[in-house]
Design a protein around this motif. Structure first.
Motif, PDB file in Angstrom:
ATOM      1  N   THR A  87       0.835  -1.200   0.000  1.00  0.00           N
ATOM      2  CA  THR A  87       0.000   0.000   0.000  1.00  0.00           C
ATOM      3  C   THR A  87       0.871   1.253   0.000  1.00  0.00           C
ATOM      4  O   THR A  87       0.626   2.197  -0.763  1.00  0.00           O
ATOM      5  CB  THR A  87      -0.954   0.004   1.216  1.00  0.00           C
ATOM      6  OG1 THR A  87      -1.795  -1.141   1.138  1.00  0.00           O
ATOM      7  CG2 THR A  87      -1.791   1.264   1.274  1.00  0.00           C
ATOM      8  N   SER A  88       1.914   1.250   0.827  1.00  0.00           N
ATOM      9  CA  SER A  88       2.830   2.390   0.884  1.00  0.00           C
ATOM     10  C   SER A  88       3.544   2.578  -0.451  1.00  0.00           C
ATOM     11  O   SER A  88       3.716   3.700  -0.930  1.00  0.00           O
ATOM     12  CB  SER A  88       3.863   2.189   1.992  1.00  0.00           C
ATOM     13  OG  SER A  88       3.225   2.161   3.251  1.00  0.00           O
ATOM     14  N   ARG A  89       3.959   1.469  -1.067  1.00  0.00           N
ATOM     15  CA  ARG A  89       4.649   1.564  -2.357  1.00  0.00           C
ATOM     16  C   ARG A  89       3.710   2.121  -3.417  1.00  0.00           C
ATOM     17  O   ARG A  89       4.107   2.956  -4.234  1.00  0.00           O
ATOM     18  CB  ARG A  89       5.167   0.188  -2.777  1.00  0.00           C
ATOM     19  CG  ARG A  89       5.932   0.244  -4.103  1.00  0.00           C
ATOM     20  CD  ARG A  89       6.483  -1.080  -4.508  1.00  0.00           C
ATOM     21  NE  ARG A  89       5.378  -2.034  -4.658  1.00  0.00           N
ATOM     22  CZ  ARG A  89       5.539  -3.333  -4.757  1.00  0.00           C
ATOM     23  NH1 ARG A  89       6.759  -3.862  -4.709  1.00  0.00           N
ATOM     24  NH2 ARG A  89       4.511  -4.131  -4.900  1.00  0.00           N
ATOM     25  N   SER A  90       2.459   1.693  -3.394  1.00  0.00           N
ATOM     26  CA  SER A  90       1.478   2.190  -4.352  1.00  0.00           C
ATOM     27  C   SER A  90       1.264   3.694  -4.180  1.00  0.00           C
ATOM     28  O   SER A  90       1.190   4.437  -5.163  1.00  0.00           O
ATOM     29  CB  SER A  90       0.162   1.434  -4.176  1.00  0.00           C
ATOM     30  OG  SER A  90      -0.799   1.899  -5.081  1.00  0.00           O
ATOM     31  N   LEU A  91       1.175   4.141  -2.943  1.00  0.00           N
ATOM     32  CA  LEU A  91       1.022   5.568  -2.670  1.00  0.00           C
ATOM     33  C   LEU A  91       2.239   6.335  -3.169  1.00  0.00           C
ATOM     34  O   LEU A  91       2.110   7.385  -3.811  1.00  0.00           O
ATOM     35  CB  LEU A  91       0.825   5.804  -1.169  1.00  0.00           C
ATOM     36  CG  LEU A  91       0.720   7.251  -0.713  1.00  0.00           C
ATOM     37  CD1 LEU A  91      -0.462   7.950  -1.381  1.00  0.00           C
ATOM     38  CD2 LEU A  91       0.590   7.327   0.789  1.00  0.00           C
ATOM     39  N   LEU A  92       3.413   5.797  -2.907  1.00  0.00           N
ATOM     40  CA  LEU A  92       4.641   6.438  -3.373  1.00  0.00           C
ATOM     41  C   LEU A  92       4.688   6.482  -4.902  1.00  0.00           C
ATOM     42  O   LEU A  92       5.080   7.498  -5.487  1.00  0.00           O
ATOM     43  CB  LEU A  92       5.859   5.700  -2.816  1.00  0.00           C
ATOM     44  CG  LEU A  92       7.226   6.313  -3.087  1.00  0.00           C
ATOM     45  CD1 LEU A  92       7.317   7.735  -2.550  1.00  0.00           C
ATOM     46  CD2 LEU A  92       8.305   5.449  -2.466  1.00  0.00           C
ATOM     47  N   ASP A  93       4.268   5.413  -5.555  1.00  0.00           N
ATOM     48  CA  ASP A  93       4.208   5.406  -7.018  1.00  0.00           C
ATOM     49  C   ASP A  93       3.286   6.503  -7.532  1.00  0.00           C
ATOM     50  O   ASP A  93       3.600   7.183  -8.522  1.00  0.00           O
ATOM     51  CB  ASP A  93       3.718   4.042  -7.538  1.00  0.00           C
ATOM     52  CG  ASP A  93       4.770   2.959  -7.422  1.00  0.00           C
ATOM     53  OD1 ASP A  93       5.961   3.279  -7.227  1.00  0.00           O
ATOM     54  OD2 ASP A  93       4.391   1.762  -7.522  1.00  0.00           O
ATOM     55  N   SER A  94       2.149   6.717  -6.854  1.00  0.00           N
ATOM     56  CA  SER A  94       1.220   7.765  -7.259  1.00  0.00           C
ATOM     57  C   SER A  94       1.853   9.143  -7.143  1.00  0.00           C
ATOM     58  O   SER A  94       1.691   9.994  -8.015  1.00  0.00           O
ATOM     59  CB  SER A  94      -0.045   7.720  -6.396  1.00  0.00           C
ATOM     60  OG  SER A  94      -0.734   6.529  -6.598  1.00  0.00           O
ATOM     61  N   ILE A 132       5.085   9.813  -7.203  1.00  0.00           N
ATOM     62  CA  ILE A 132       6.138   9.910  -8.231  1.00  0.00           C
ATOM     63  C   ILE A 132       5.514  10.211  -9.591  1.00  0.00           C
ATOM     64  O   ILE A 132       5.992  11.080 -10.331  1.00  0.00           O
ATOM     65  CB  ILE A 132       6.974   8.612  -8.273  1.00  0.00           C
ATOM     66  CG1 ILE A 132       7.818   8.502  -7.001  1.00  0.00           C
ATOM     67  CG2 ILE A 132       7.838   8.554  -9.531  1.00  0.00           C
ATOM     68  CD1 ILE A 132       8.474   7.144  -6.817  1.00  0.00           C
ATOM     69  N   THR A 133       4.440   9.499  -9.912  1.00  0.00           N
ATOM     70  CA  THR A 133       3.764   9.693 -11.210  1.00  0.00           C
ATOM     71  C   THR A 133       3.218  11.129 -11.303  1.00  0.00           C
ATOM     72  O   THR A 133       3.370  11.780 -12.337  1.00  0.00           O
ATOM     73  CB  THR A 133       2.627   8.674 -11.382  1.00  0.00           C
ATOM     74  OG1 THR A 133       3.183   7.366 -11.312  1.00  0.00           O
ATOM     75  CG2 THR A 133       1.910   8.856 -12.690  1.00  0.00           C
ATOM     76  N   ALA A 134       2.629  11.611 -10.209  1.00  0.00           N
ATOM     77  CA  ALA A 134       2.108  12.991 -10.218  1.00  0.00           C
ATOM     78  C   ALA A 134       3.253  13.982 -10.354  1.00  0.00           C
ATOM     79  O   ALA A 134       3.125  14.990 -11.060  1.00  0.00           O
ATOM     80  CB  ALA A 134       1.331  13.251  -8.928  1.00  0.00           C
ATOM     81  N   GLY A 135       4.377  13.707  -9.752  1.00  0.00           N
ATOM     82  CA  GLY A 135       5.535  14.605  -9.873  1.00  0.00           C
ATOM     83  C   GLY A 135       6.098  14.619 -11.270  1.00  0.00           C
ATOM     84  O   GLY A 135       6.531  15.668 -11.771  1.00  0.00           O
ATOM     85  N   LEU A 136       6.105  13.484 -11.932  1.00  0.00           N
ATOM     86  CA  LEU A 136       6.598  13.408 -13.313  1.00  0.00           C
ATOM     87  C   LEU A 136       5.687  14.167 -14.244  1.00  0.00           C
ATOM     88  O   LEU A 136       6.134  14.816 -15.204  1.00  0.00           O
ATOM     89  CB  LEU A 136       6.717  11.947 -13.752  1.00  0.00           C
ATOM     90  CG  LEU A 136       7.802  11.117 -13.078  1.00  0.00           C
ATOM     91  CD1 LEU A 136       7.716   9.667 -13.524  1.00  0.00           C
ATOM     92  CD2 LEU A 136       9.179  11.693 -13.398  1.00  0.00           C
TER      93      LEU A 136
END
Length: 120
Positions: free
Chosen positions: A103-110, A112-116
């Protein structure tokens, strides 16, 4: 055998062997000089400890379950009736921790994706 020999035979350094002793995982005999004397069976015990640590168990848990395990070839087999339930509880704890990490990794991926998306 002395601690240096146990180190050579198991690949586990002396400091870690002393830690295992402090945690109640090993009980070497003590000579009047203070030197530790390990039994031949301690080689197998250290290998079991290493396997259980690699499986994700804490030293406190290992201290509880180690007396209830025996080796059959390459496998550890439980010998106490309540051990299976305790191991299942440990497995469930690990499963919960994995789910929380996912869950934490998924949140972090989100994030990162928003930052990109904002820097593109």
């Amino acid at each position: 055998m002395r601690i240096g020999e146990l180190t050579r035979r198991t690949g586990v350094n002396e400091r870690l062997l002393r830690y295992y002793e402090q945690q109640g995982l090993l009980q070497p005999e003590r000579l009047p000089s203070g030197y530790r004397v390990y039994r031949e069976s301690d080689v197998a015990a250290v290998n079991r400890i290493r396997s259980l640590l690699a499986a994700g168990l804490s030293t406190a848990t290992i201290a509880q379950i180690l007396p209830c395990l025996r080796e059959e070839g390459e496998r550890l087999v439980p010998t106490c009736p309540d051990l299976i339930a305790q191991l299942r509880a440990e497995r469930e704890r690990m499963t919960s921790a994995i789910e929380e990490l996912e869950t934490s990794r998924s949140l972090l991926d989100s994030v990162i994706t928003a930052g990109l998306a904002t820097t593109a």
